[in-house]
Design an enzyme around this catalytic site. Sequence first.
Site, PDB file in Angstrom:
ATOM      1  CE  LYS A 274      -4.001   1.974   2.480  1.00  0.00           C
ATOM      2  NZ  LYS A 274      -4.873   1.824   3.671  1.00  0.00           N
TER       3      LYS A 274
ATOM      4  CB  SER B  61      -8.152   3.758   2.640  1.00  0.00           C
ATOM      5  OG  SER B  61      -7.300   3.122   3.581  1.00  0.00           O
TER       6      SER B  61
ATOM      7  CB  SER C 212      -8.529   1.039   5.663  1.00  0.00           C
ATOM      8  OG  SER C 212      -9.185   2.283   5.575  1.00  0.00           O
TER       9      SER C 212
END
Lengths: 480, 101, 475
Positions: A78, A153, A177
């Site tokens: 990420k 996210s 997330s």
Amino acid sequence: MDISGLTIRQASDMLSSGACSAFALTTALLQRIADVDASIRAYASVDTAFALEQARAADDARAKGKSSPLLGVPIGVKDLLNVEGQPCTCSSKILKGYTAPYDATVIARLRDAGAVFVGRTNMDEFAMGSSTENSAYQVTRNPVDVDRVPGGSSGGSAAALAAGEAVATLGTDTGGSIRQPAAFCGCVGMKPTYGRVSRYGLTAFASSLDQIGPMTHTVEDAAILLQVMAGQDVMDSTSLSAAVPDYTQALQGDLRGMRLGLPKEYFVDGLDDEVRASILQAVETCRDLGAEIVDVSLPHTEYSIAVYYIIATAEASANLARFDGVRYGQRVTSGRDPVEMYGATREAGFGAEVKRRIILGTYVLSSGYYDAYYLRAQKVRRLILNDFEKAFASCDALLTPTTPTPAFRMGENTGDPLKMYLSDVFTATANLAGICALSVPSYETAAGLPVGLQILGPALGEEQILRVGHAFEQRRKVEA
Amino acid sequence: MAGAEKRKAGGLDVAYVAHLARLHLTDDEVALFQEQMEGIVHYVEQIGALDVEDVAPLSHTVSVSNVWREDEPSPSIDHSKVMANAPEEHDGLISVPKIVD
Amino acid sequence: MAYETTIGLEVHVQLKTRTKMFCGCATGYGEAPNSLVCPVCLGYPGAMPVMNREAIRLTVVSGLMLGCEIARWSKFDRKSYFYPDMPKNYQISQYDKPLCLGGGVSIDLEDGSEKTIGLTRIHLEEDVGKNTHFGSSSGVDFNRAGHPLMEIVTEPDIASPHEAYAFLQTLKQILLYAGVSDCNLEEGNMRCDVNVSMRPVGSPELGTKAELKNLNTFKGVFHALEYEQQRQSALLARGECVVQETRRWDPERGETSSMRTKEDAHDYRYFPEPDLLPVVLDASQISVWGEDLPEAPRARRSRFAQEYDIPAYDAGVLSADRDVADFFEKAVSAGGSAKAVSNWIMTDVLRVLSETGRRVSDLPLTADALGGLTKLVEDGAVNMTGAKKIFSVLVEEGGTPSKVLDDLGLAQVSDTEALERMVDEAIAANPKSVADYRSGKAAAAQFLMGQVMRLSRGKANPPIVLEMLKQKLDQ
């Protein structure tokens, strides 16, 4: 080589048996990304040369006798975890041009284990969002249905798995997330206990809630990845000193002797009928696997989103103050003095959702409002924790839906921030209480949309939730 | 909740808060955020309904103390890496528009 | 109407640690800019603070020296404000749970009486970077950013610029004694913010205060306060009001001026630092840290006067610096009389220190050697003239006094036969002085005495010579 759906376990077996090299595996993965990512946009960036260089090093290390379950296994990261020498944009314009001068602790650990970092996955800007529509650079689509969001996210990390363009990825979870995009995309996502994995090198959103966790095709892979990531770190004062157990050892047997709780507050109005049906079916499967199912209550659940948005935005307003154009990243110098530079830099550098949360967080901490919002939220946070402690006194784990609905359509919630916030209702509680949680794919909807079964465990109860998740996953595969 | 009326009267002033946070906003953004924020603030104010008089605030879910390190130096990072990230430099210093007090 | 001045100080003291407060970067002064920095002290994305235990210990030691109550439970908070020299745009500080509470510093007033200035608290925080200003830009060096900084806050107990000055001097002395800081003002180890207000004499409420910034010397504090006292009393005398504001001291112009302040200047949005866990100190931990606590300078001063029977002034001079005081006590225990050792230190040792800029611990002269030298003089083994020569050698080269005495051949002649020969020689060679003496000019004996000393090359024992001379001349 077809690497789509390849698990860590399979890749590891292939690599250790010599069936393929890390270089060949990484090359195949890069090819897959080149083939499919134009329509998914899961990766924010891919550094081919860097990936192949690491793959070669992994092959060399194996030739010299090194072995590790992650040696030569490609991992997507990420885009808010620092990898030395790589960009770390957090999907924000304000970090354009920033090159990380250091490795996050999890990255250093995975690097030592021989993992290959292939690319950086897209996300909501600074992890603020539930759809990955808040990236400043690109919108990621849900590979199951490209008109739908992948969740957020960590949407890029989930979509990359679902599109077969990752073996495993890292996500971060502040209010759901990791688990929410895992549920939307049909993969496994785990938020470890707060402090189980070092946060050092994770660009902070809300420091008392953030955790890094594995996102994988299988529960076993999650255990393998967590094994390397977990453990105390001198660089993170909040990391826990407890010894790291052998997580793969926990993946054994059925659920006989386990008590699983169903918190009634997670099965209320607003829960999508198909999601409800899927989870109740999953509960029956668990019963069938030998678990005792009991009803429990977490009475303060209804306050969790309010508490979450006060605490998370307050911490974020301070954490994001450092993005000022002085030391790194994008600077807008329209101003004659630093104050004007800050305003212009932050105006141009942050997207609307980040600005909203900075404003809310600044407000709840500002003079005259602290006691009514922040302090009060911290008190209610304790009540939420107490609820869980009470529930775990009589249960080994809790079963809930991960999300109230399956993946929603792109643009569906963008105009209404509050509605978007409410989609975190089942996930934010685990962050507030600091406990561990796992989302595993449950039974799909009639339209074939994935649904996530959330398994909540007490602090440091990773083994229990992995065991439940693994048993359920294995049974569901047999059924399918 | 106690004092809720007073706060609403004083209320959330997006322009002031944005200035505290050093965020330039356009007039349209101020208006939009003001409206959106009021909805969100109204929502979060539901925690005012709870009696939390005797509840201790929770800052950390980790109940540990005295996590510290010994006073032993560790390497700093290379000056060139610091400067490579800096938008502007001046003789080894990181340059900014003139600071006026 | 008569007004009185009320002053409160916030003193920032850089602690003497090897590394920064929250990262392992070395603390250093005068290094190449931005060379002692890392992701933590530069506020890079993802970096996290870890407390330096030594900084906490030094703060607790300071608190114990200053009579504070040490908090059993303490925590760090974030204090938010934007400034280019502050990497995260929040400072990790302590808001409502500082490490030390209360305490006080006793100072001497000009009239000889004593006054205690109360302390509100001492907390620990991180320092910011350093700005340099150019034509249209400024440059920031972050080497200092993250240096542990202790903030000592006084009660508004200070009534005059003189008291403020005395407070700072006394505080510095105590902190140096405790070894918690170098207290080097040139290097910015001690910096001061001042709150000053005036109120009608006897009024229970404080007047409107001005906050003074940019005070890097104690003299600066004194002059700024004198200026501000005059400015505020002039305003009040004209019936005008003092505006609550921050004012900058300009040492060149010798005046304070209003700083541009913003309406949000004090909305710091403090909240508990989530990246750090609380500091919990139990009684045993505090007592372990308090074990090596030195005697406070004031206590030492009184003890010196009493125990060694030396004048209060001398006791003050000897106890002003901890190393000098230690040196004194060690020299006395090595055999010298306290008065004689005190004289040596007050006249000779301190002169050498001020001439060379050295610290007493850097001198080749050891306390044992000074004690030994004093003893040689007292035993009559060497006279004062010889002793001064020996001192010069010891201060430059070190060594033991008896060895230097031998090397220089300065052993005092007390042998009466040898002395008698020299006395006779001096009398024979100076009939005029002899006549003068006998006609009542006592001073002539001093001249003859000098002649004997010359003949002995300074080694004659003066009291014996004088006795002999008098005996022979009076015959």
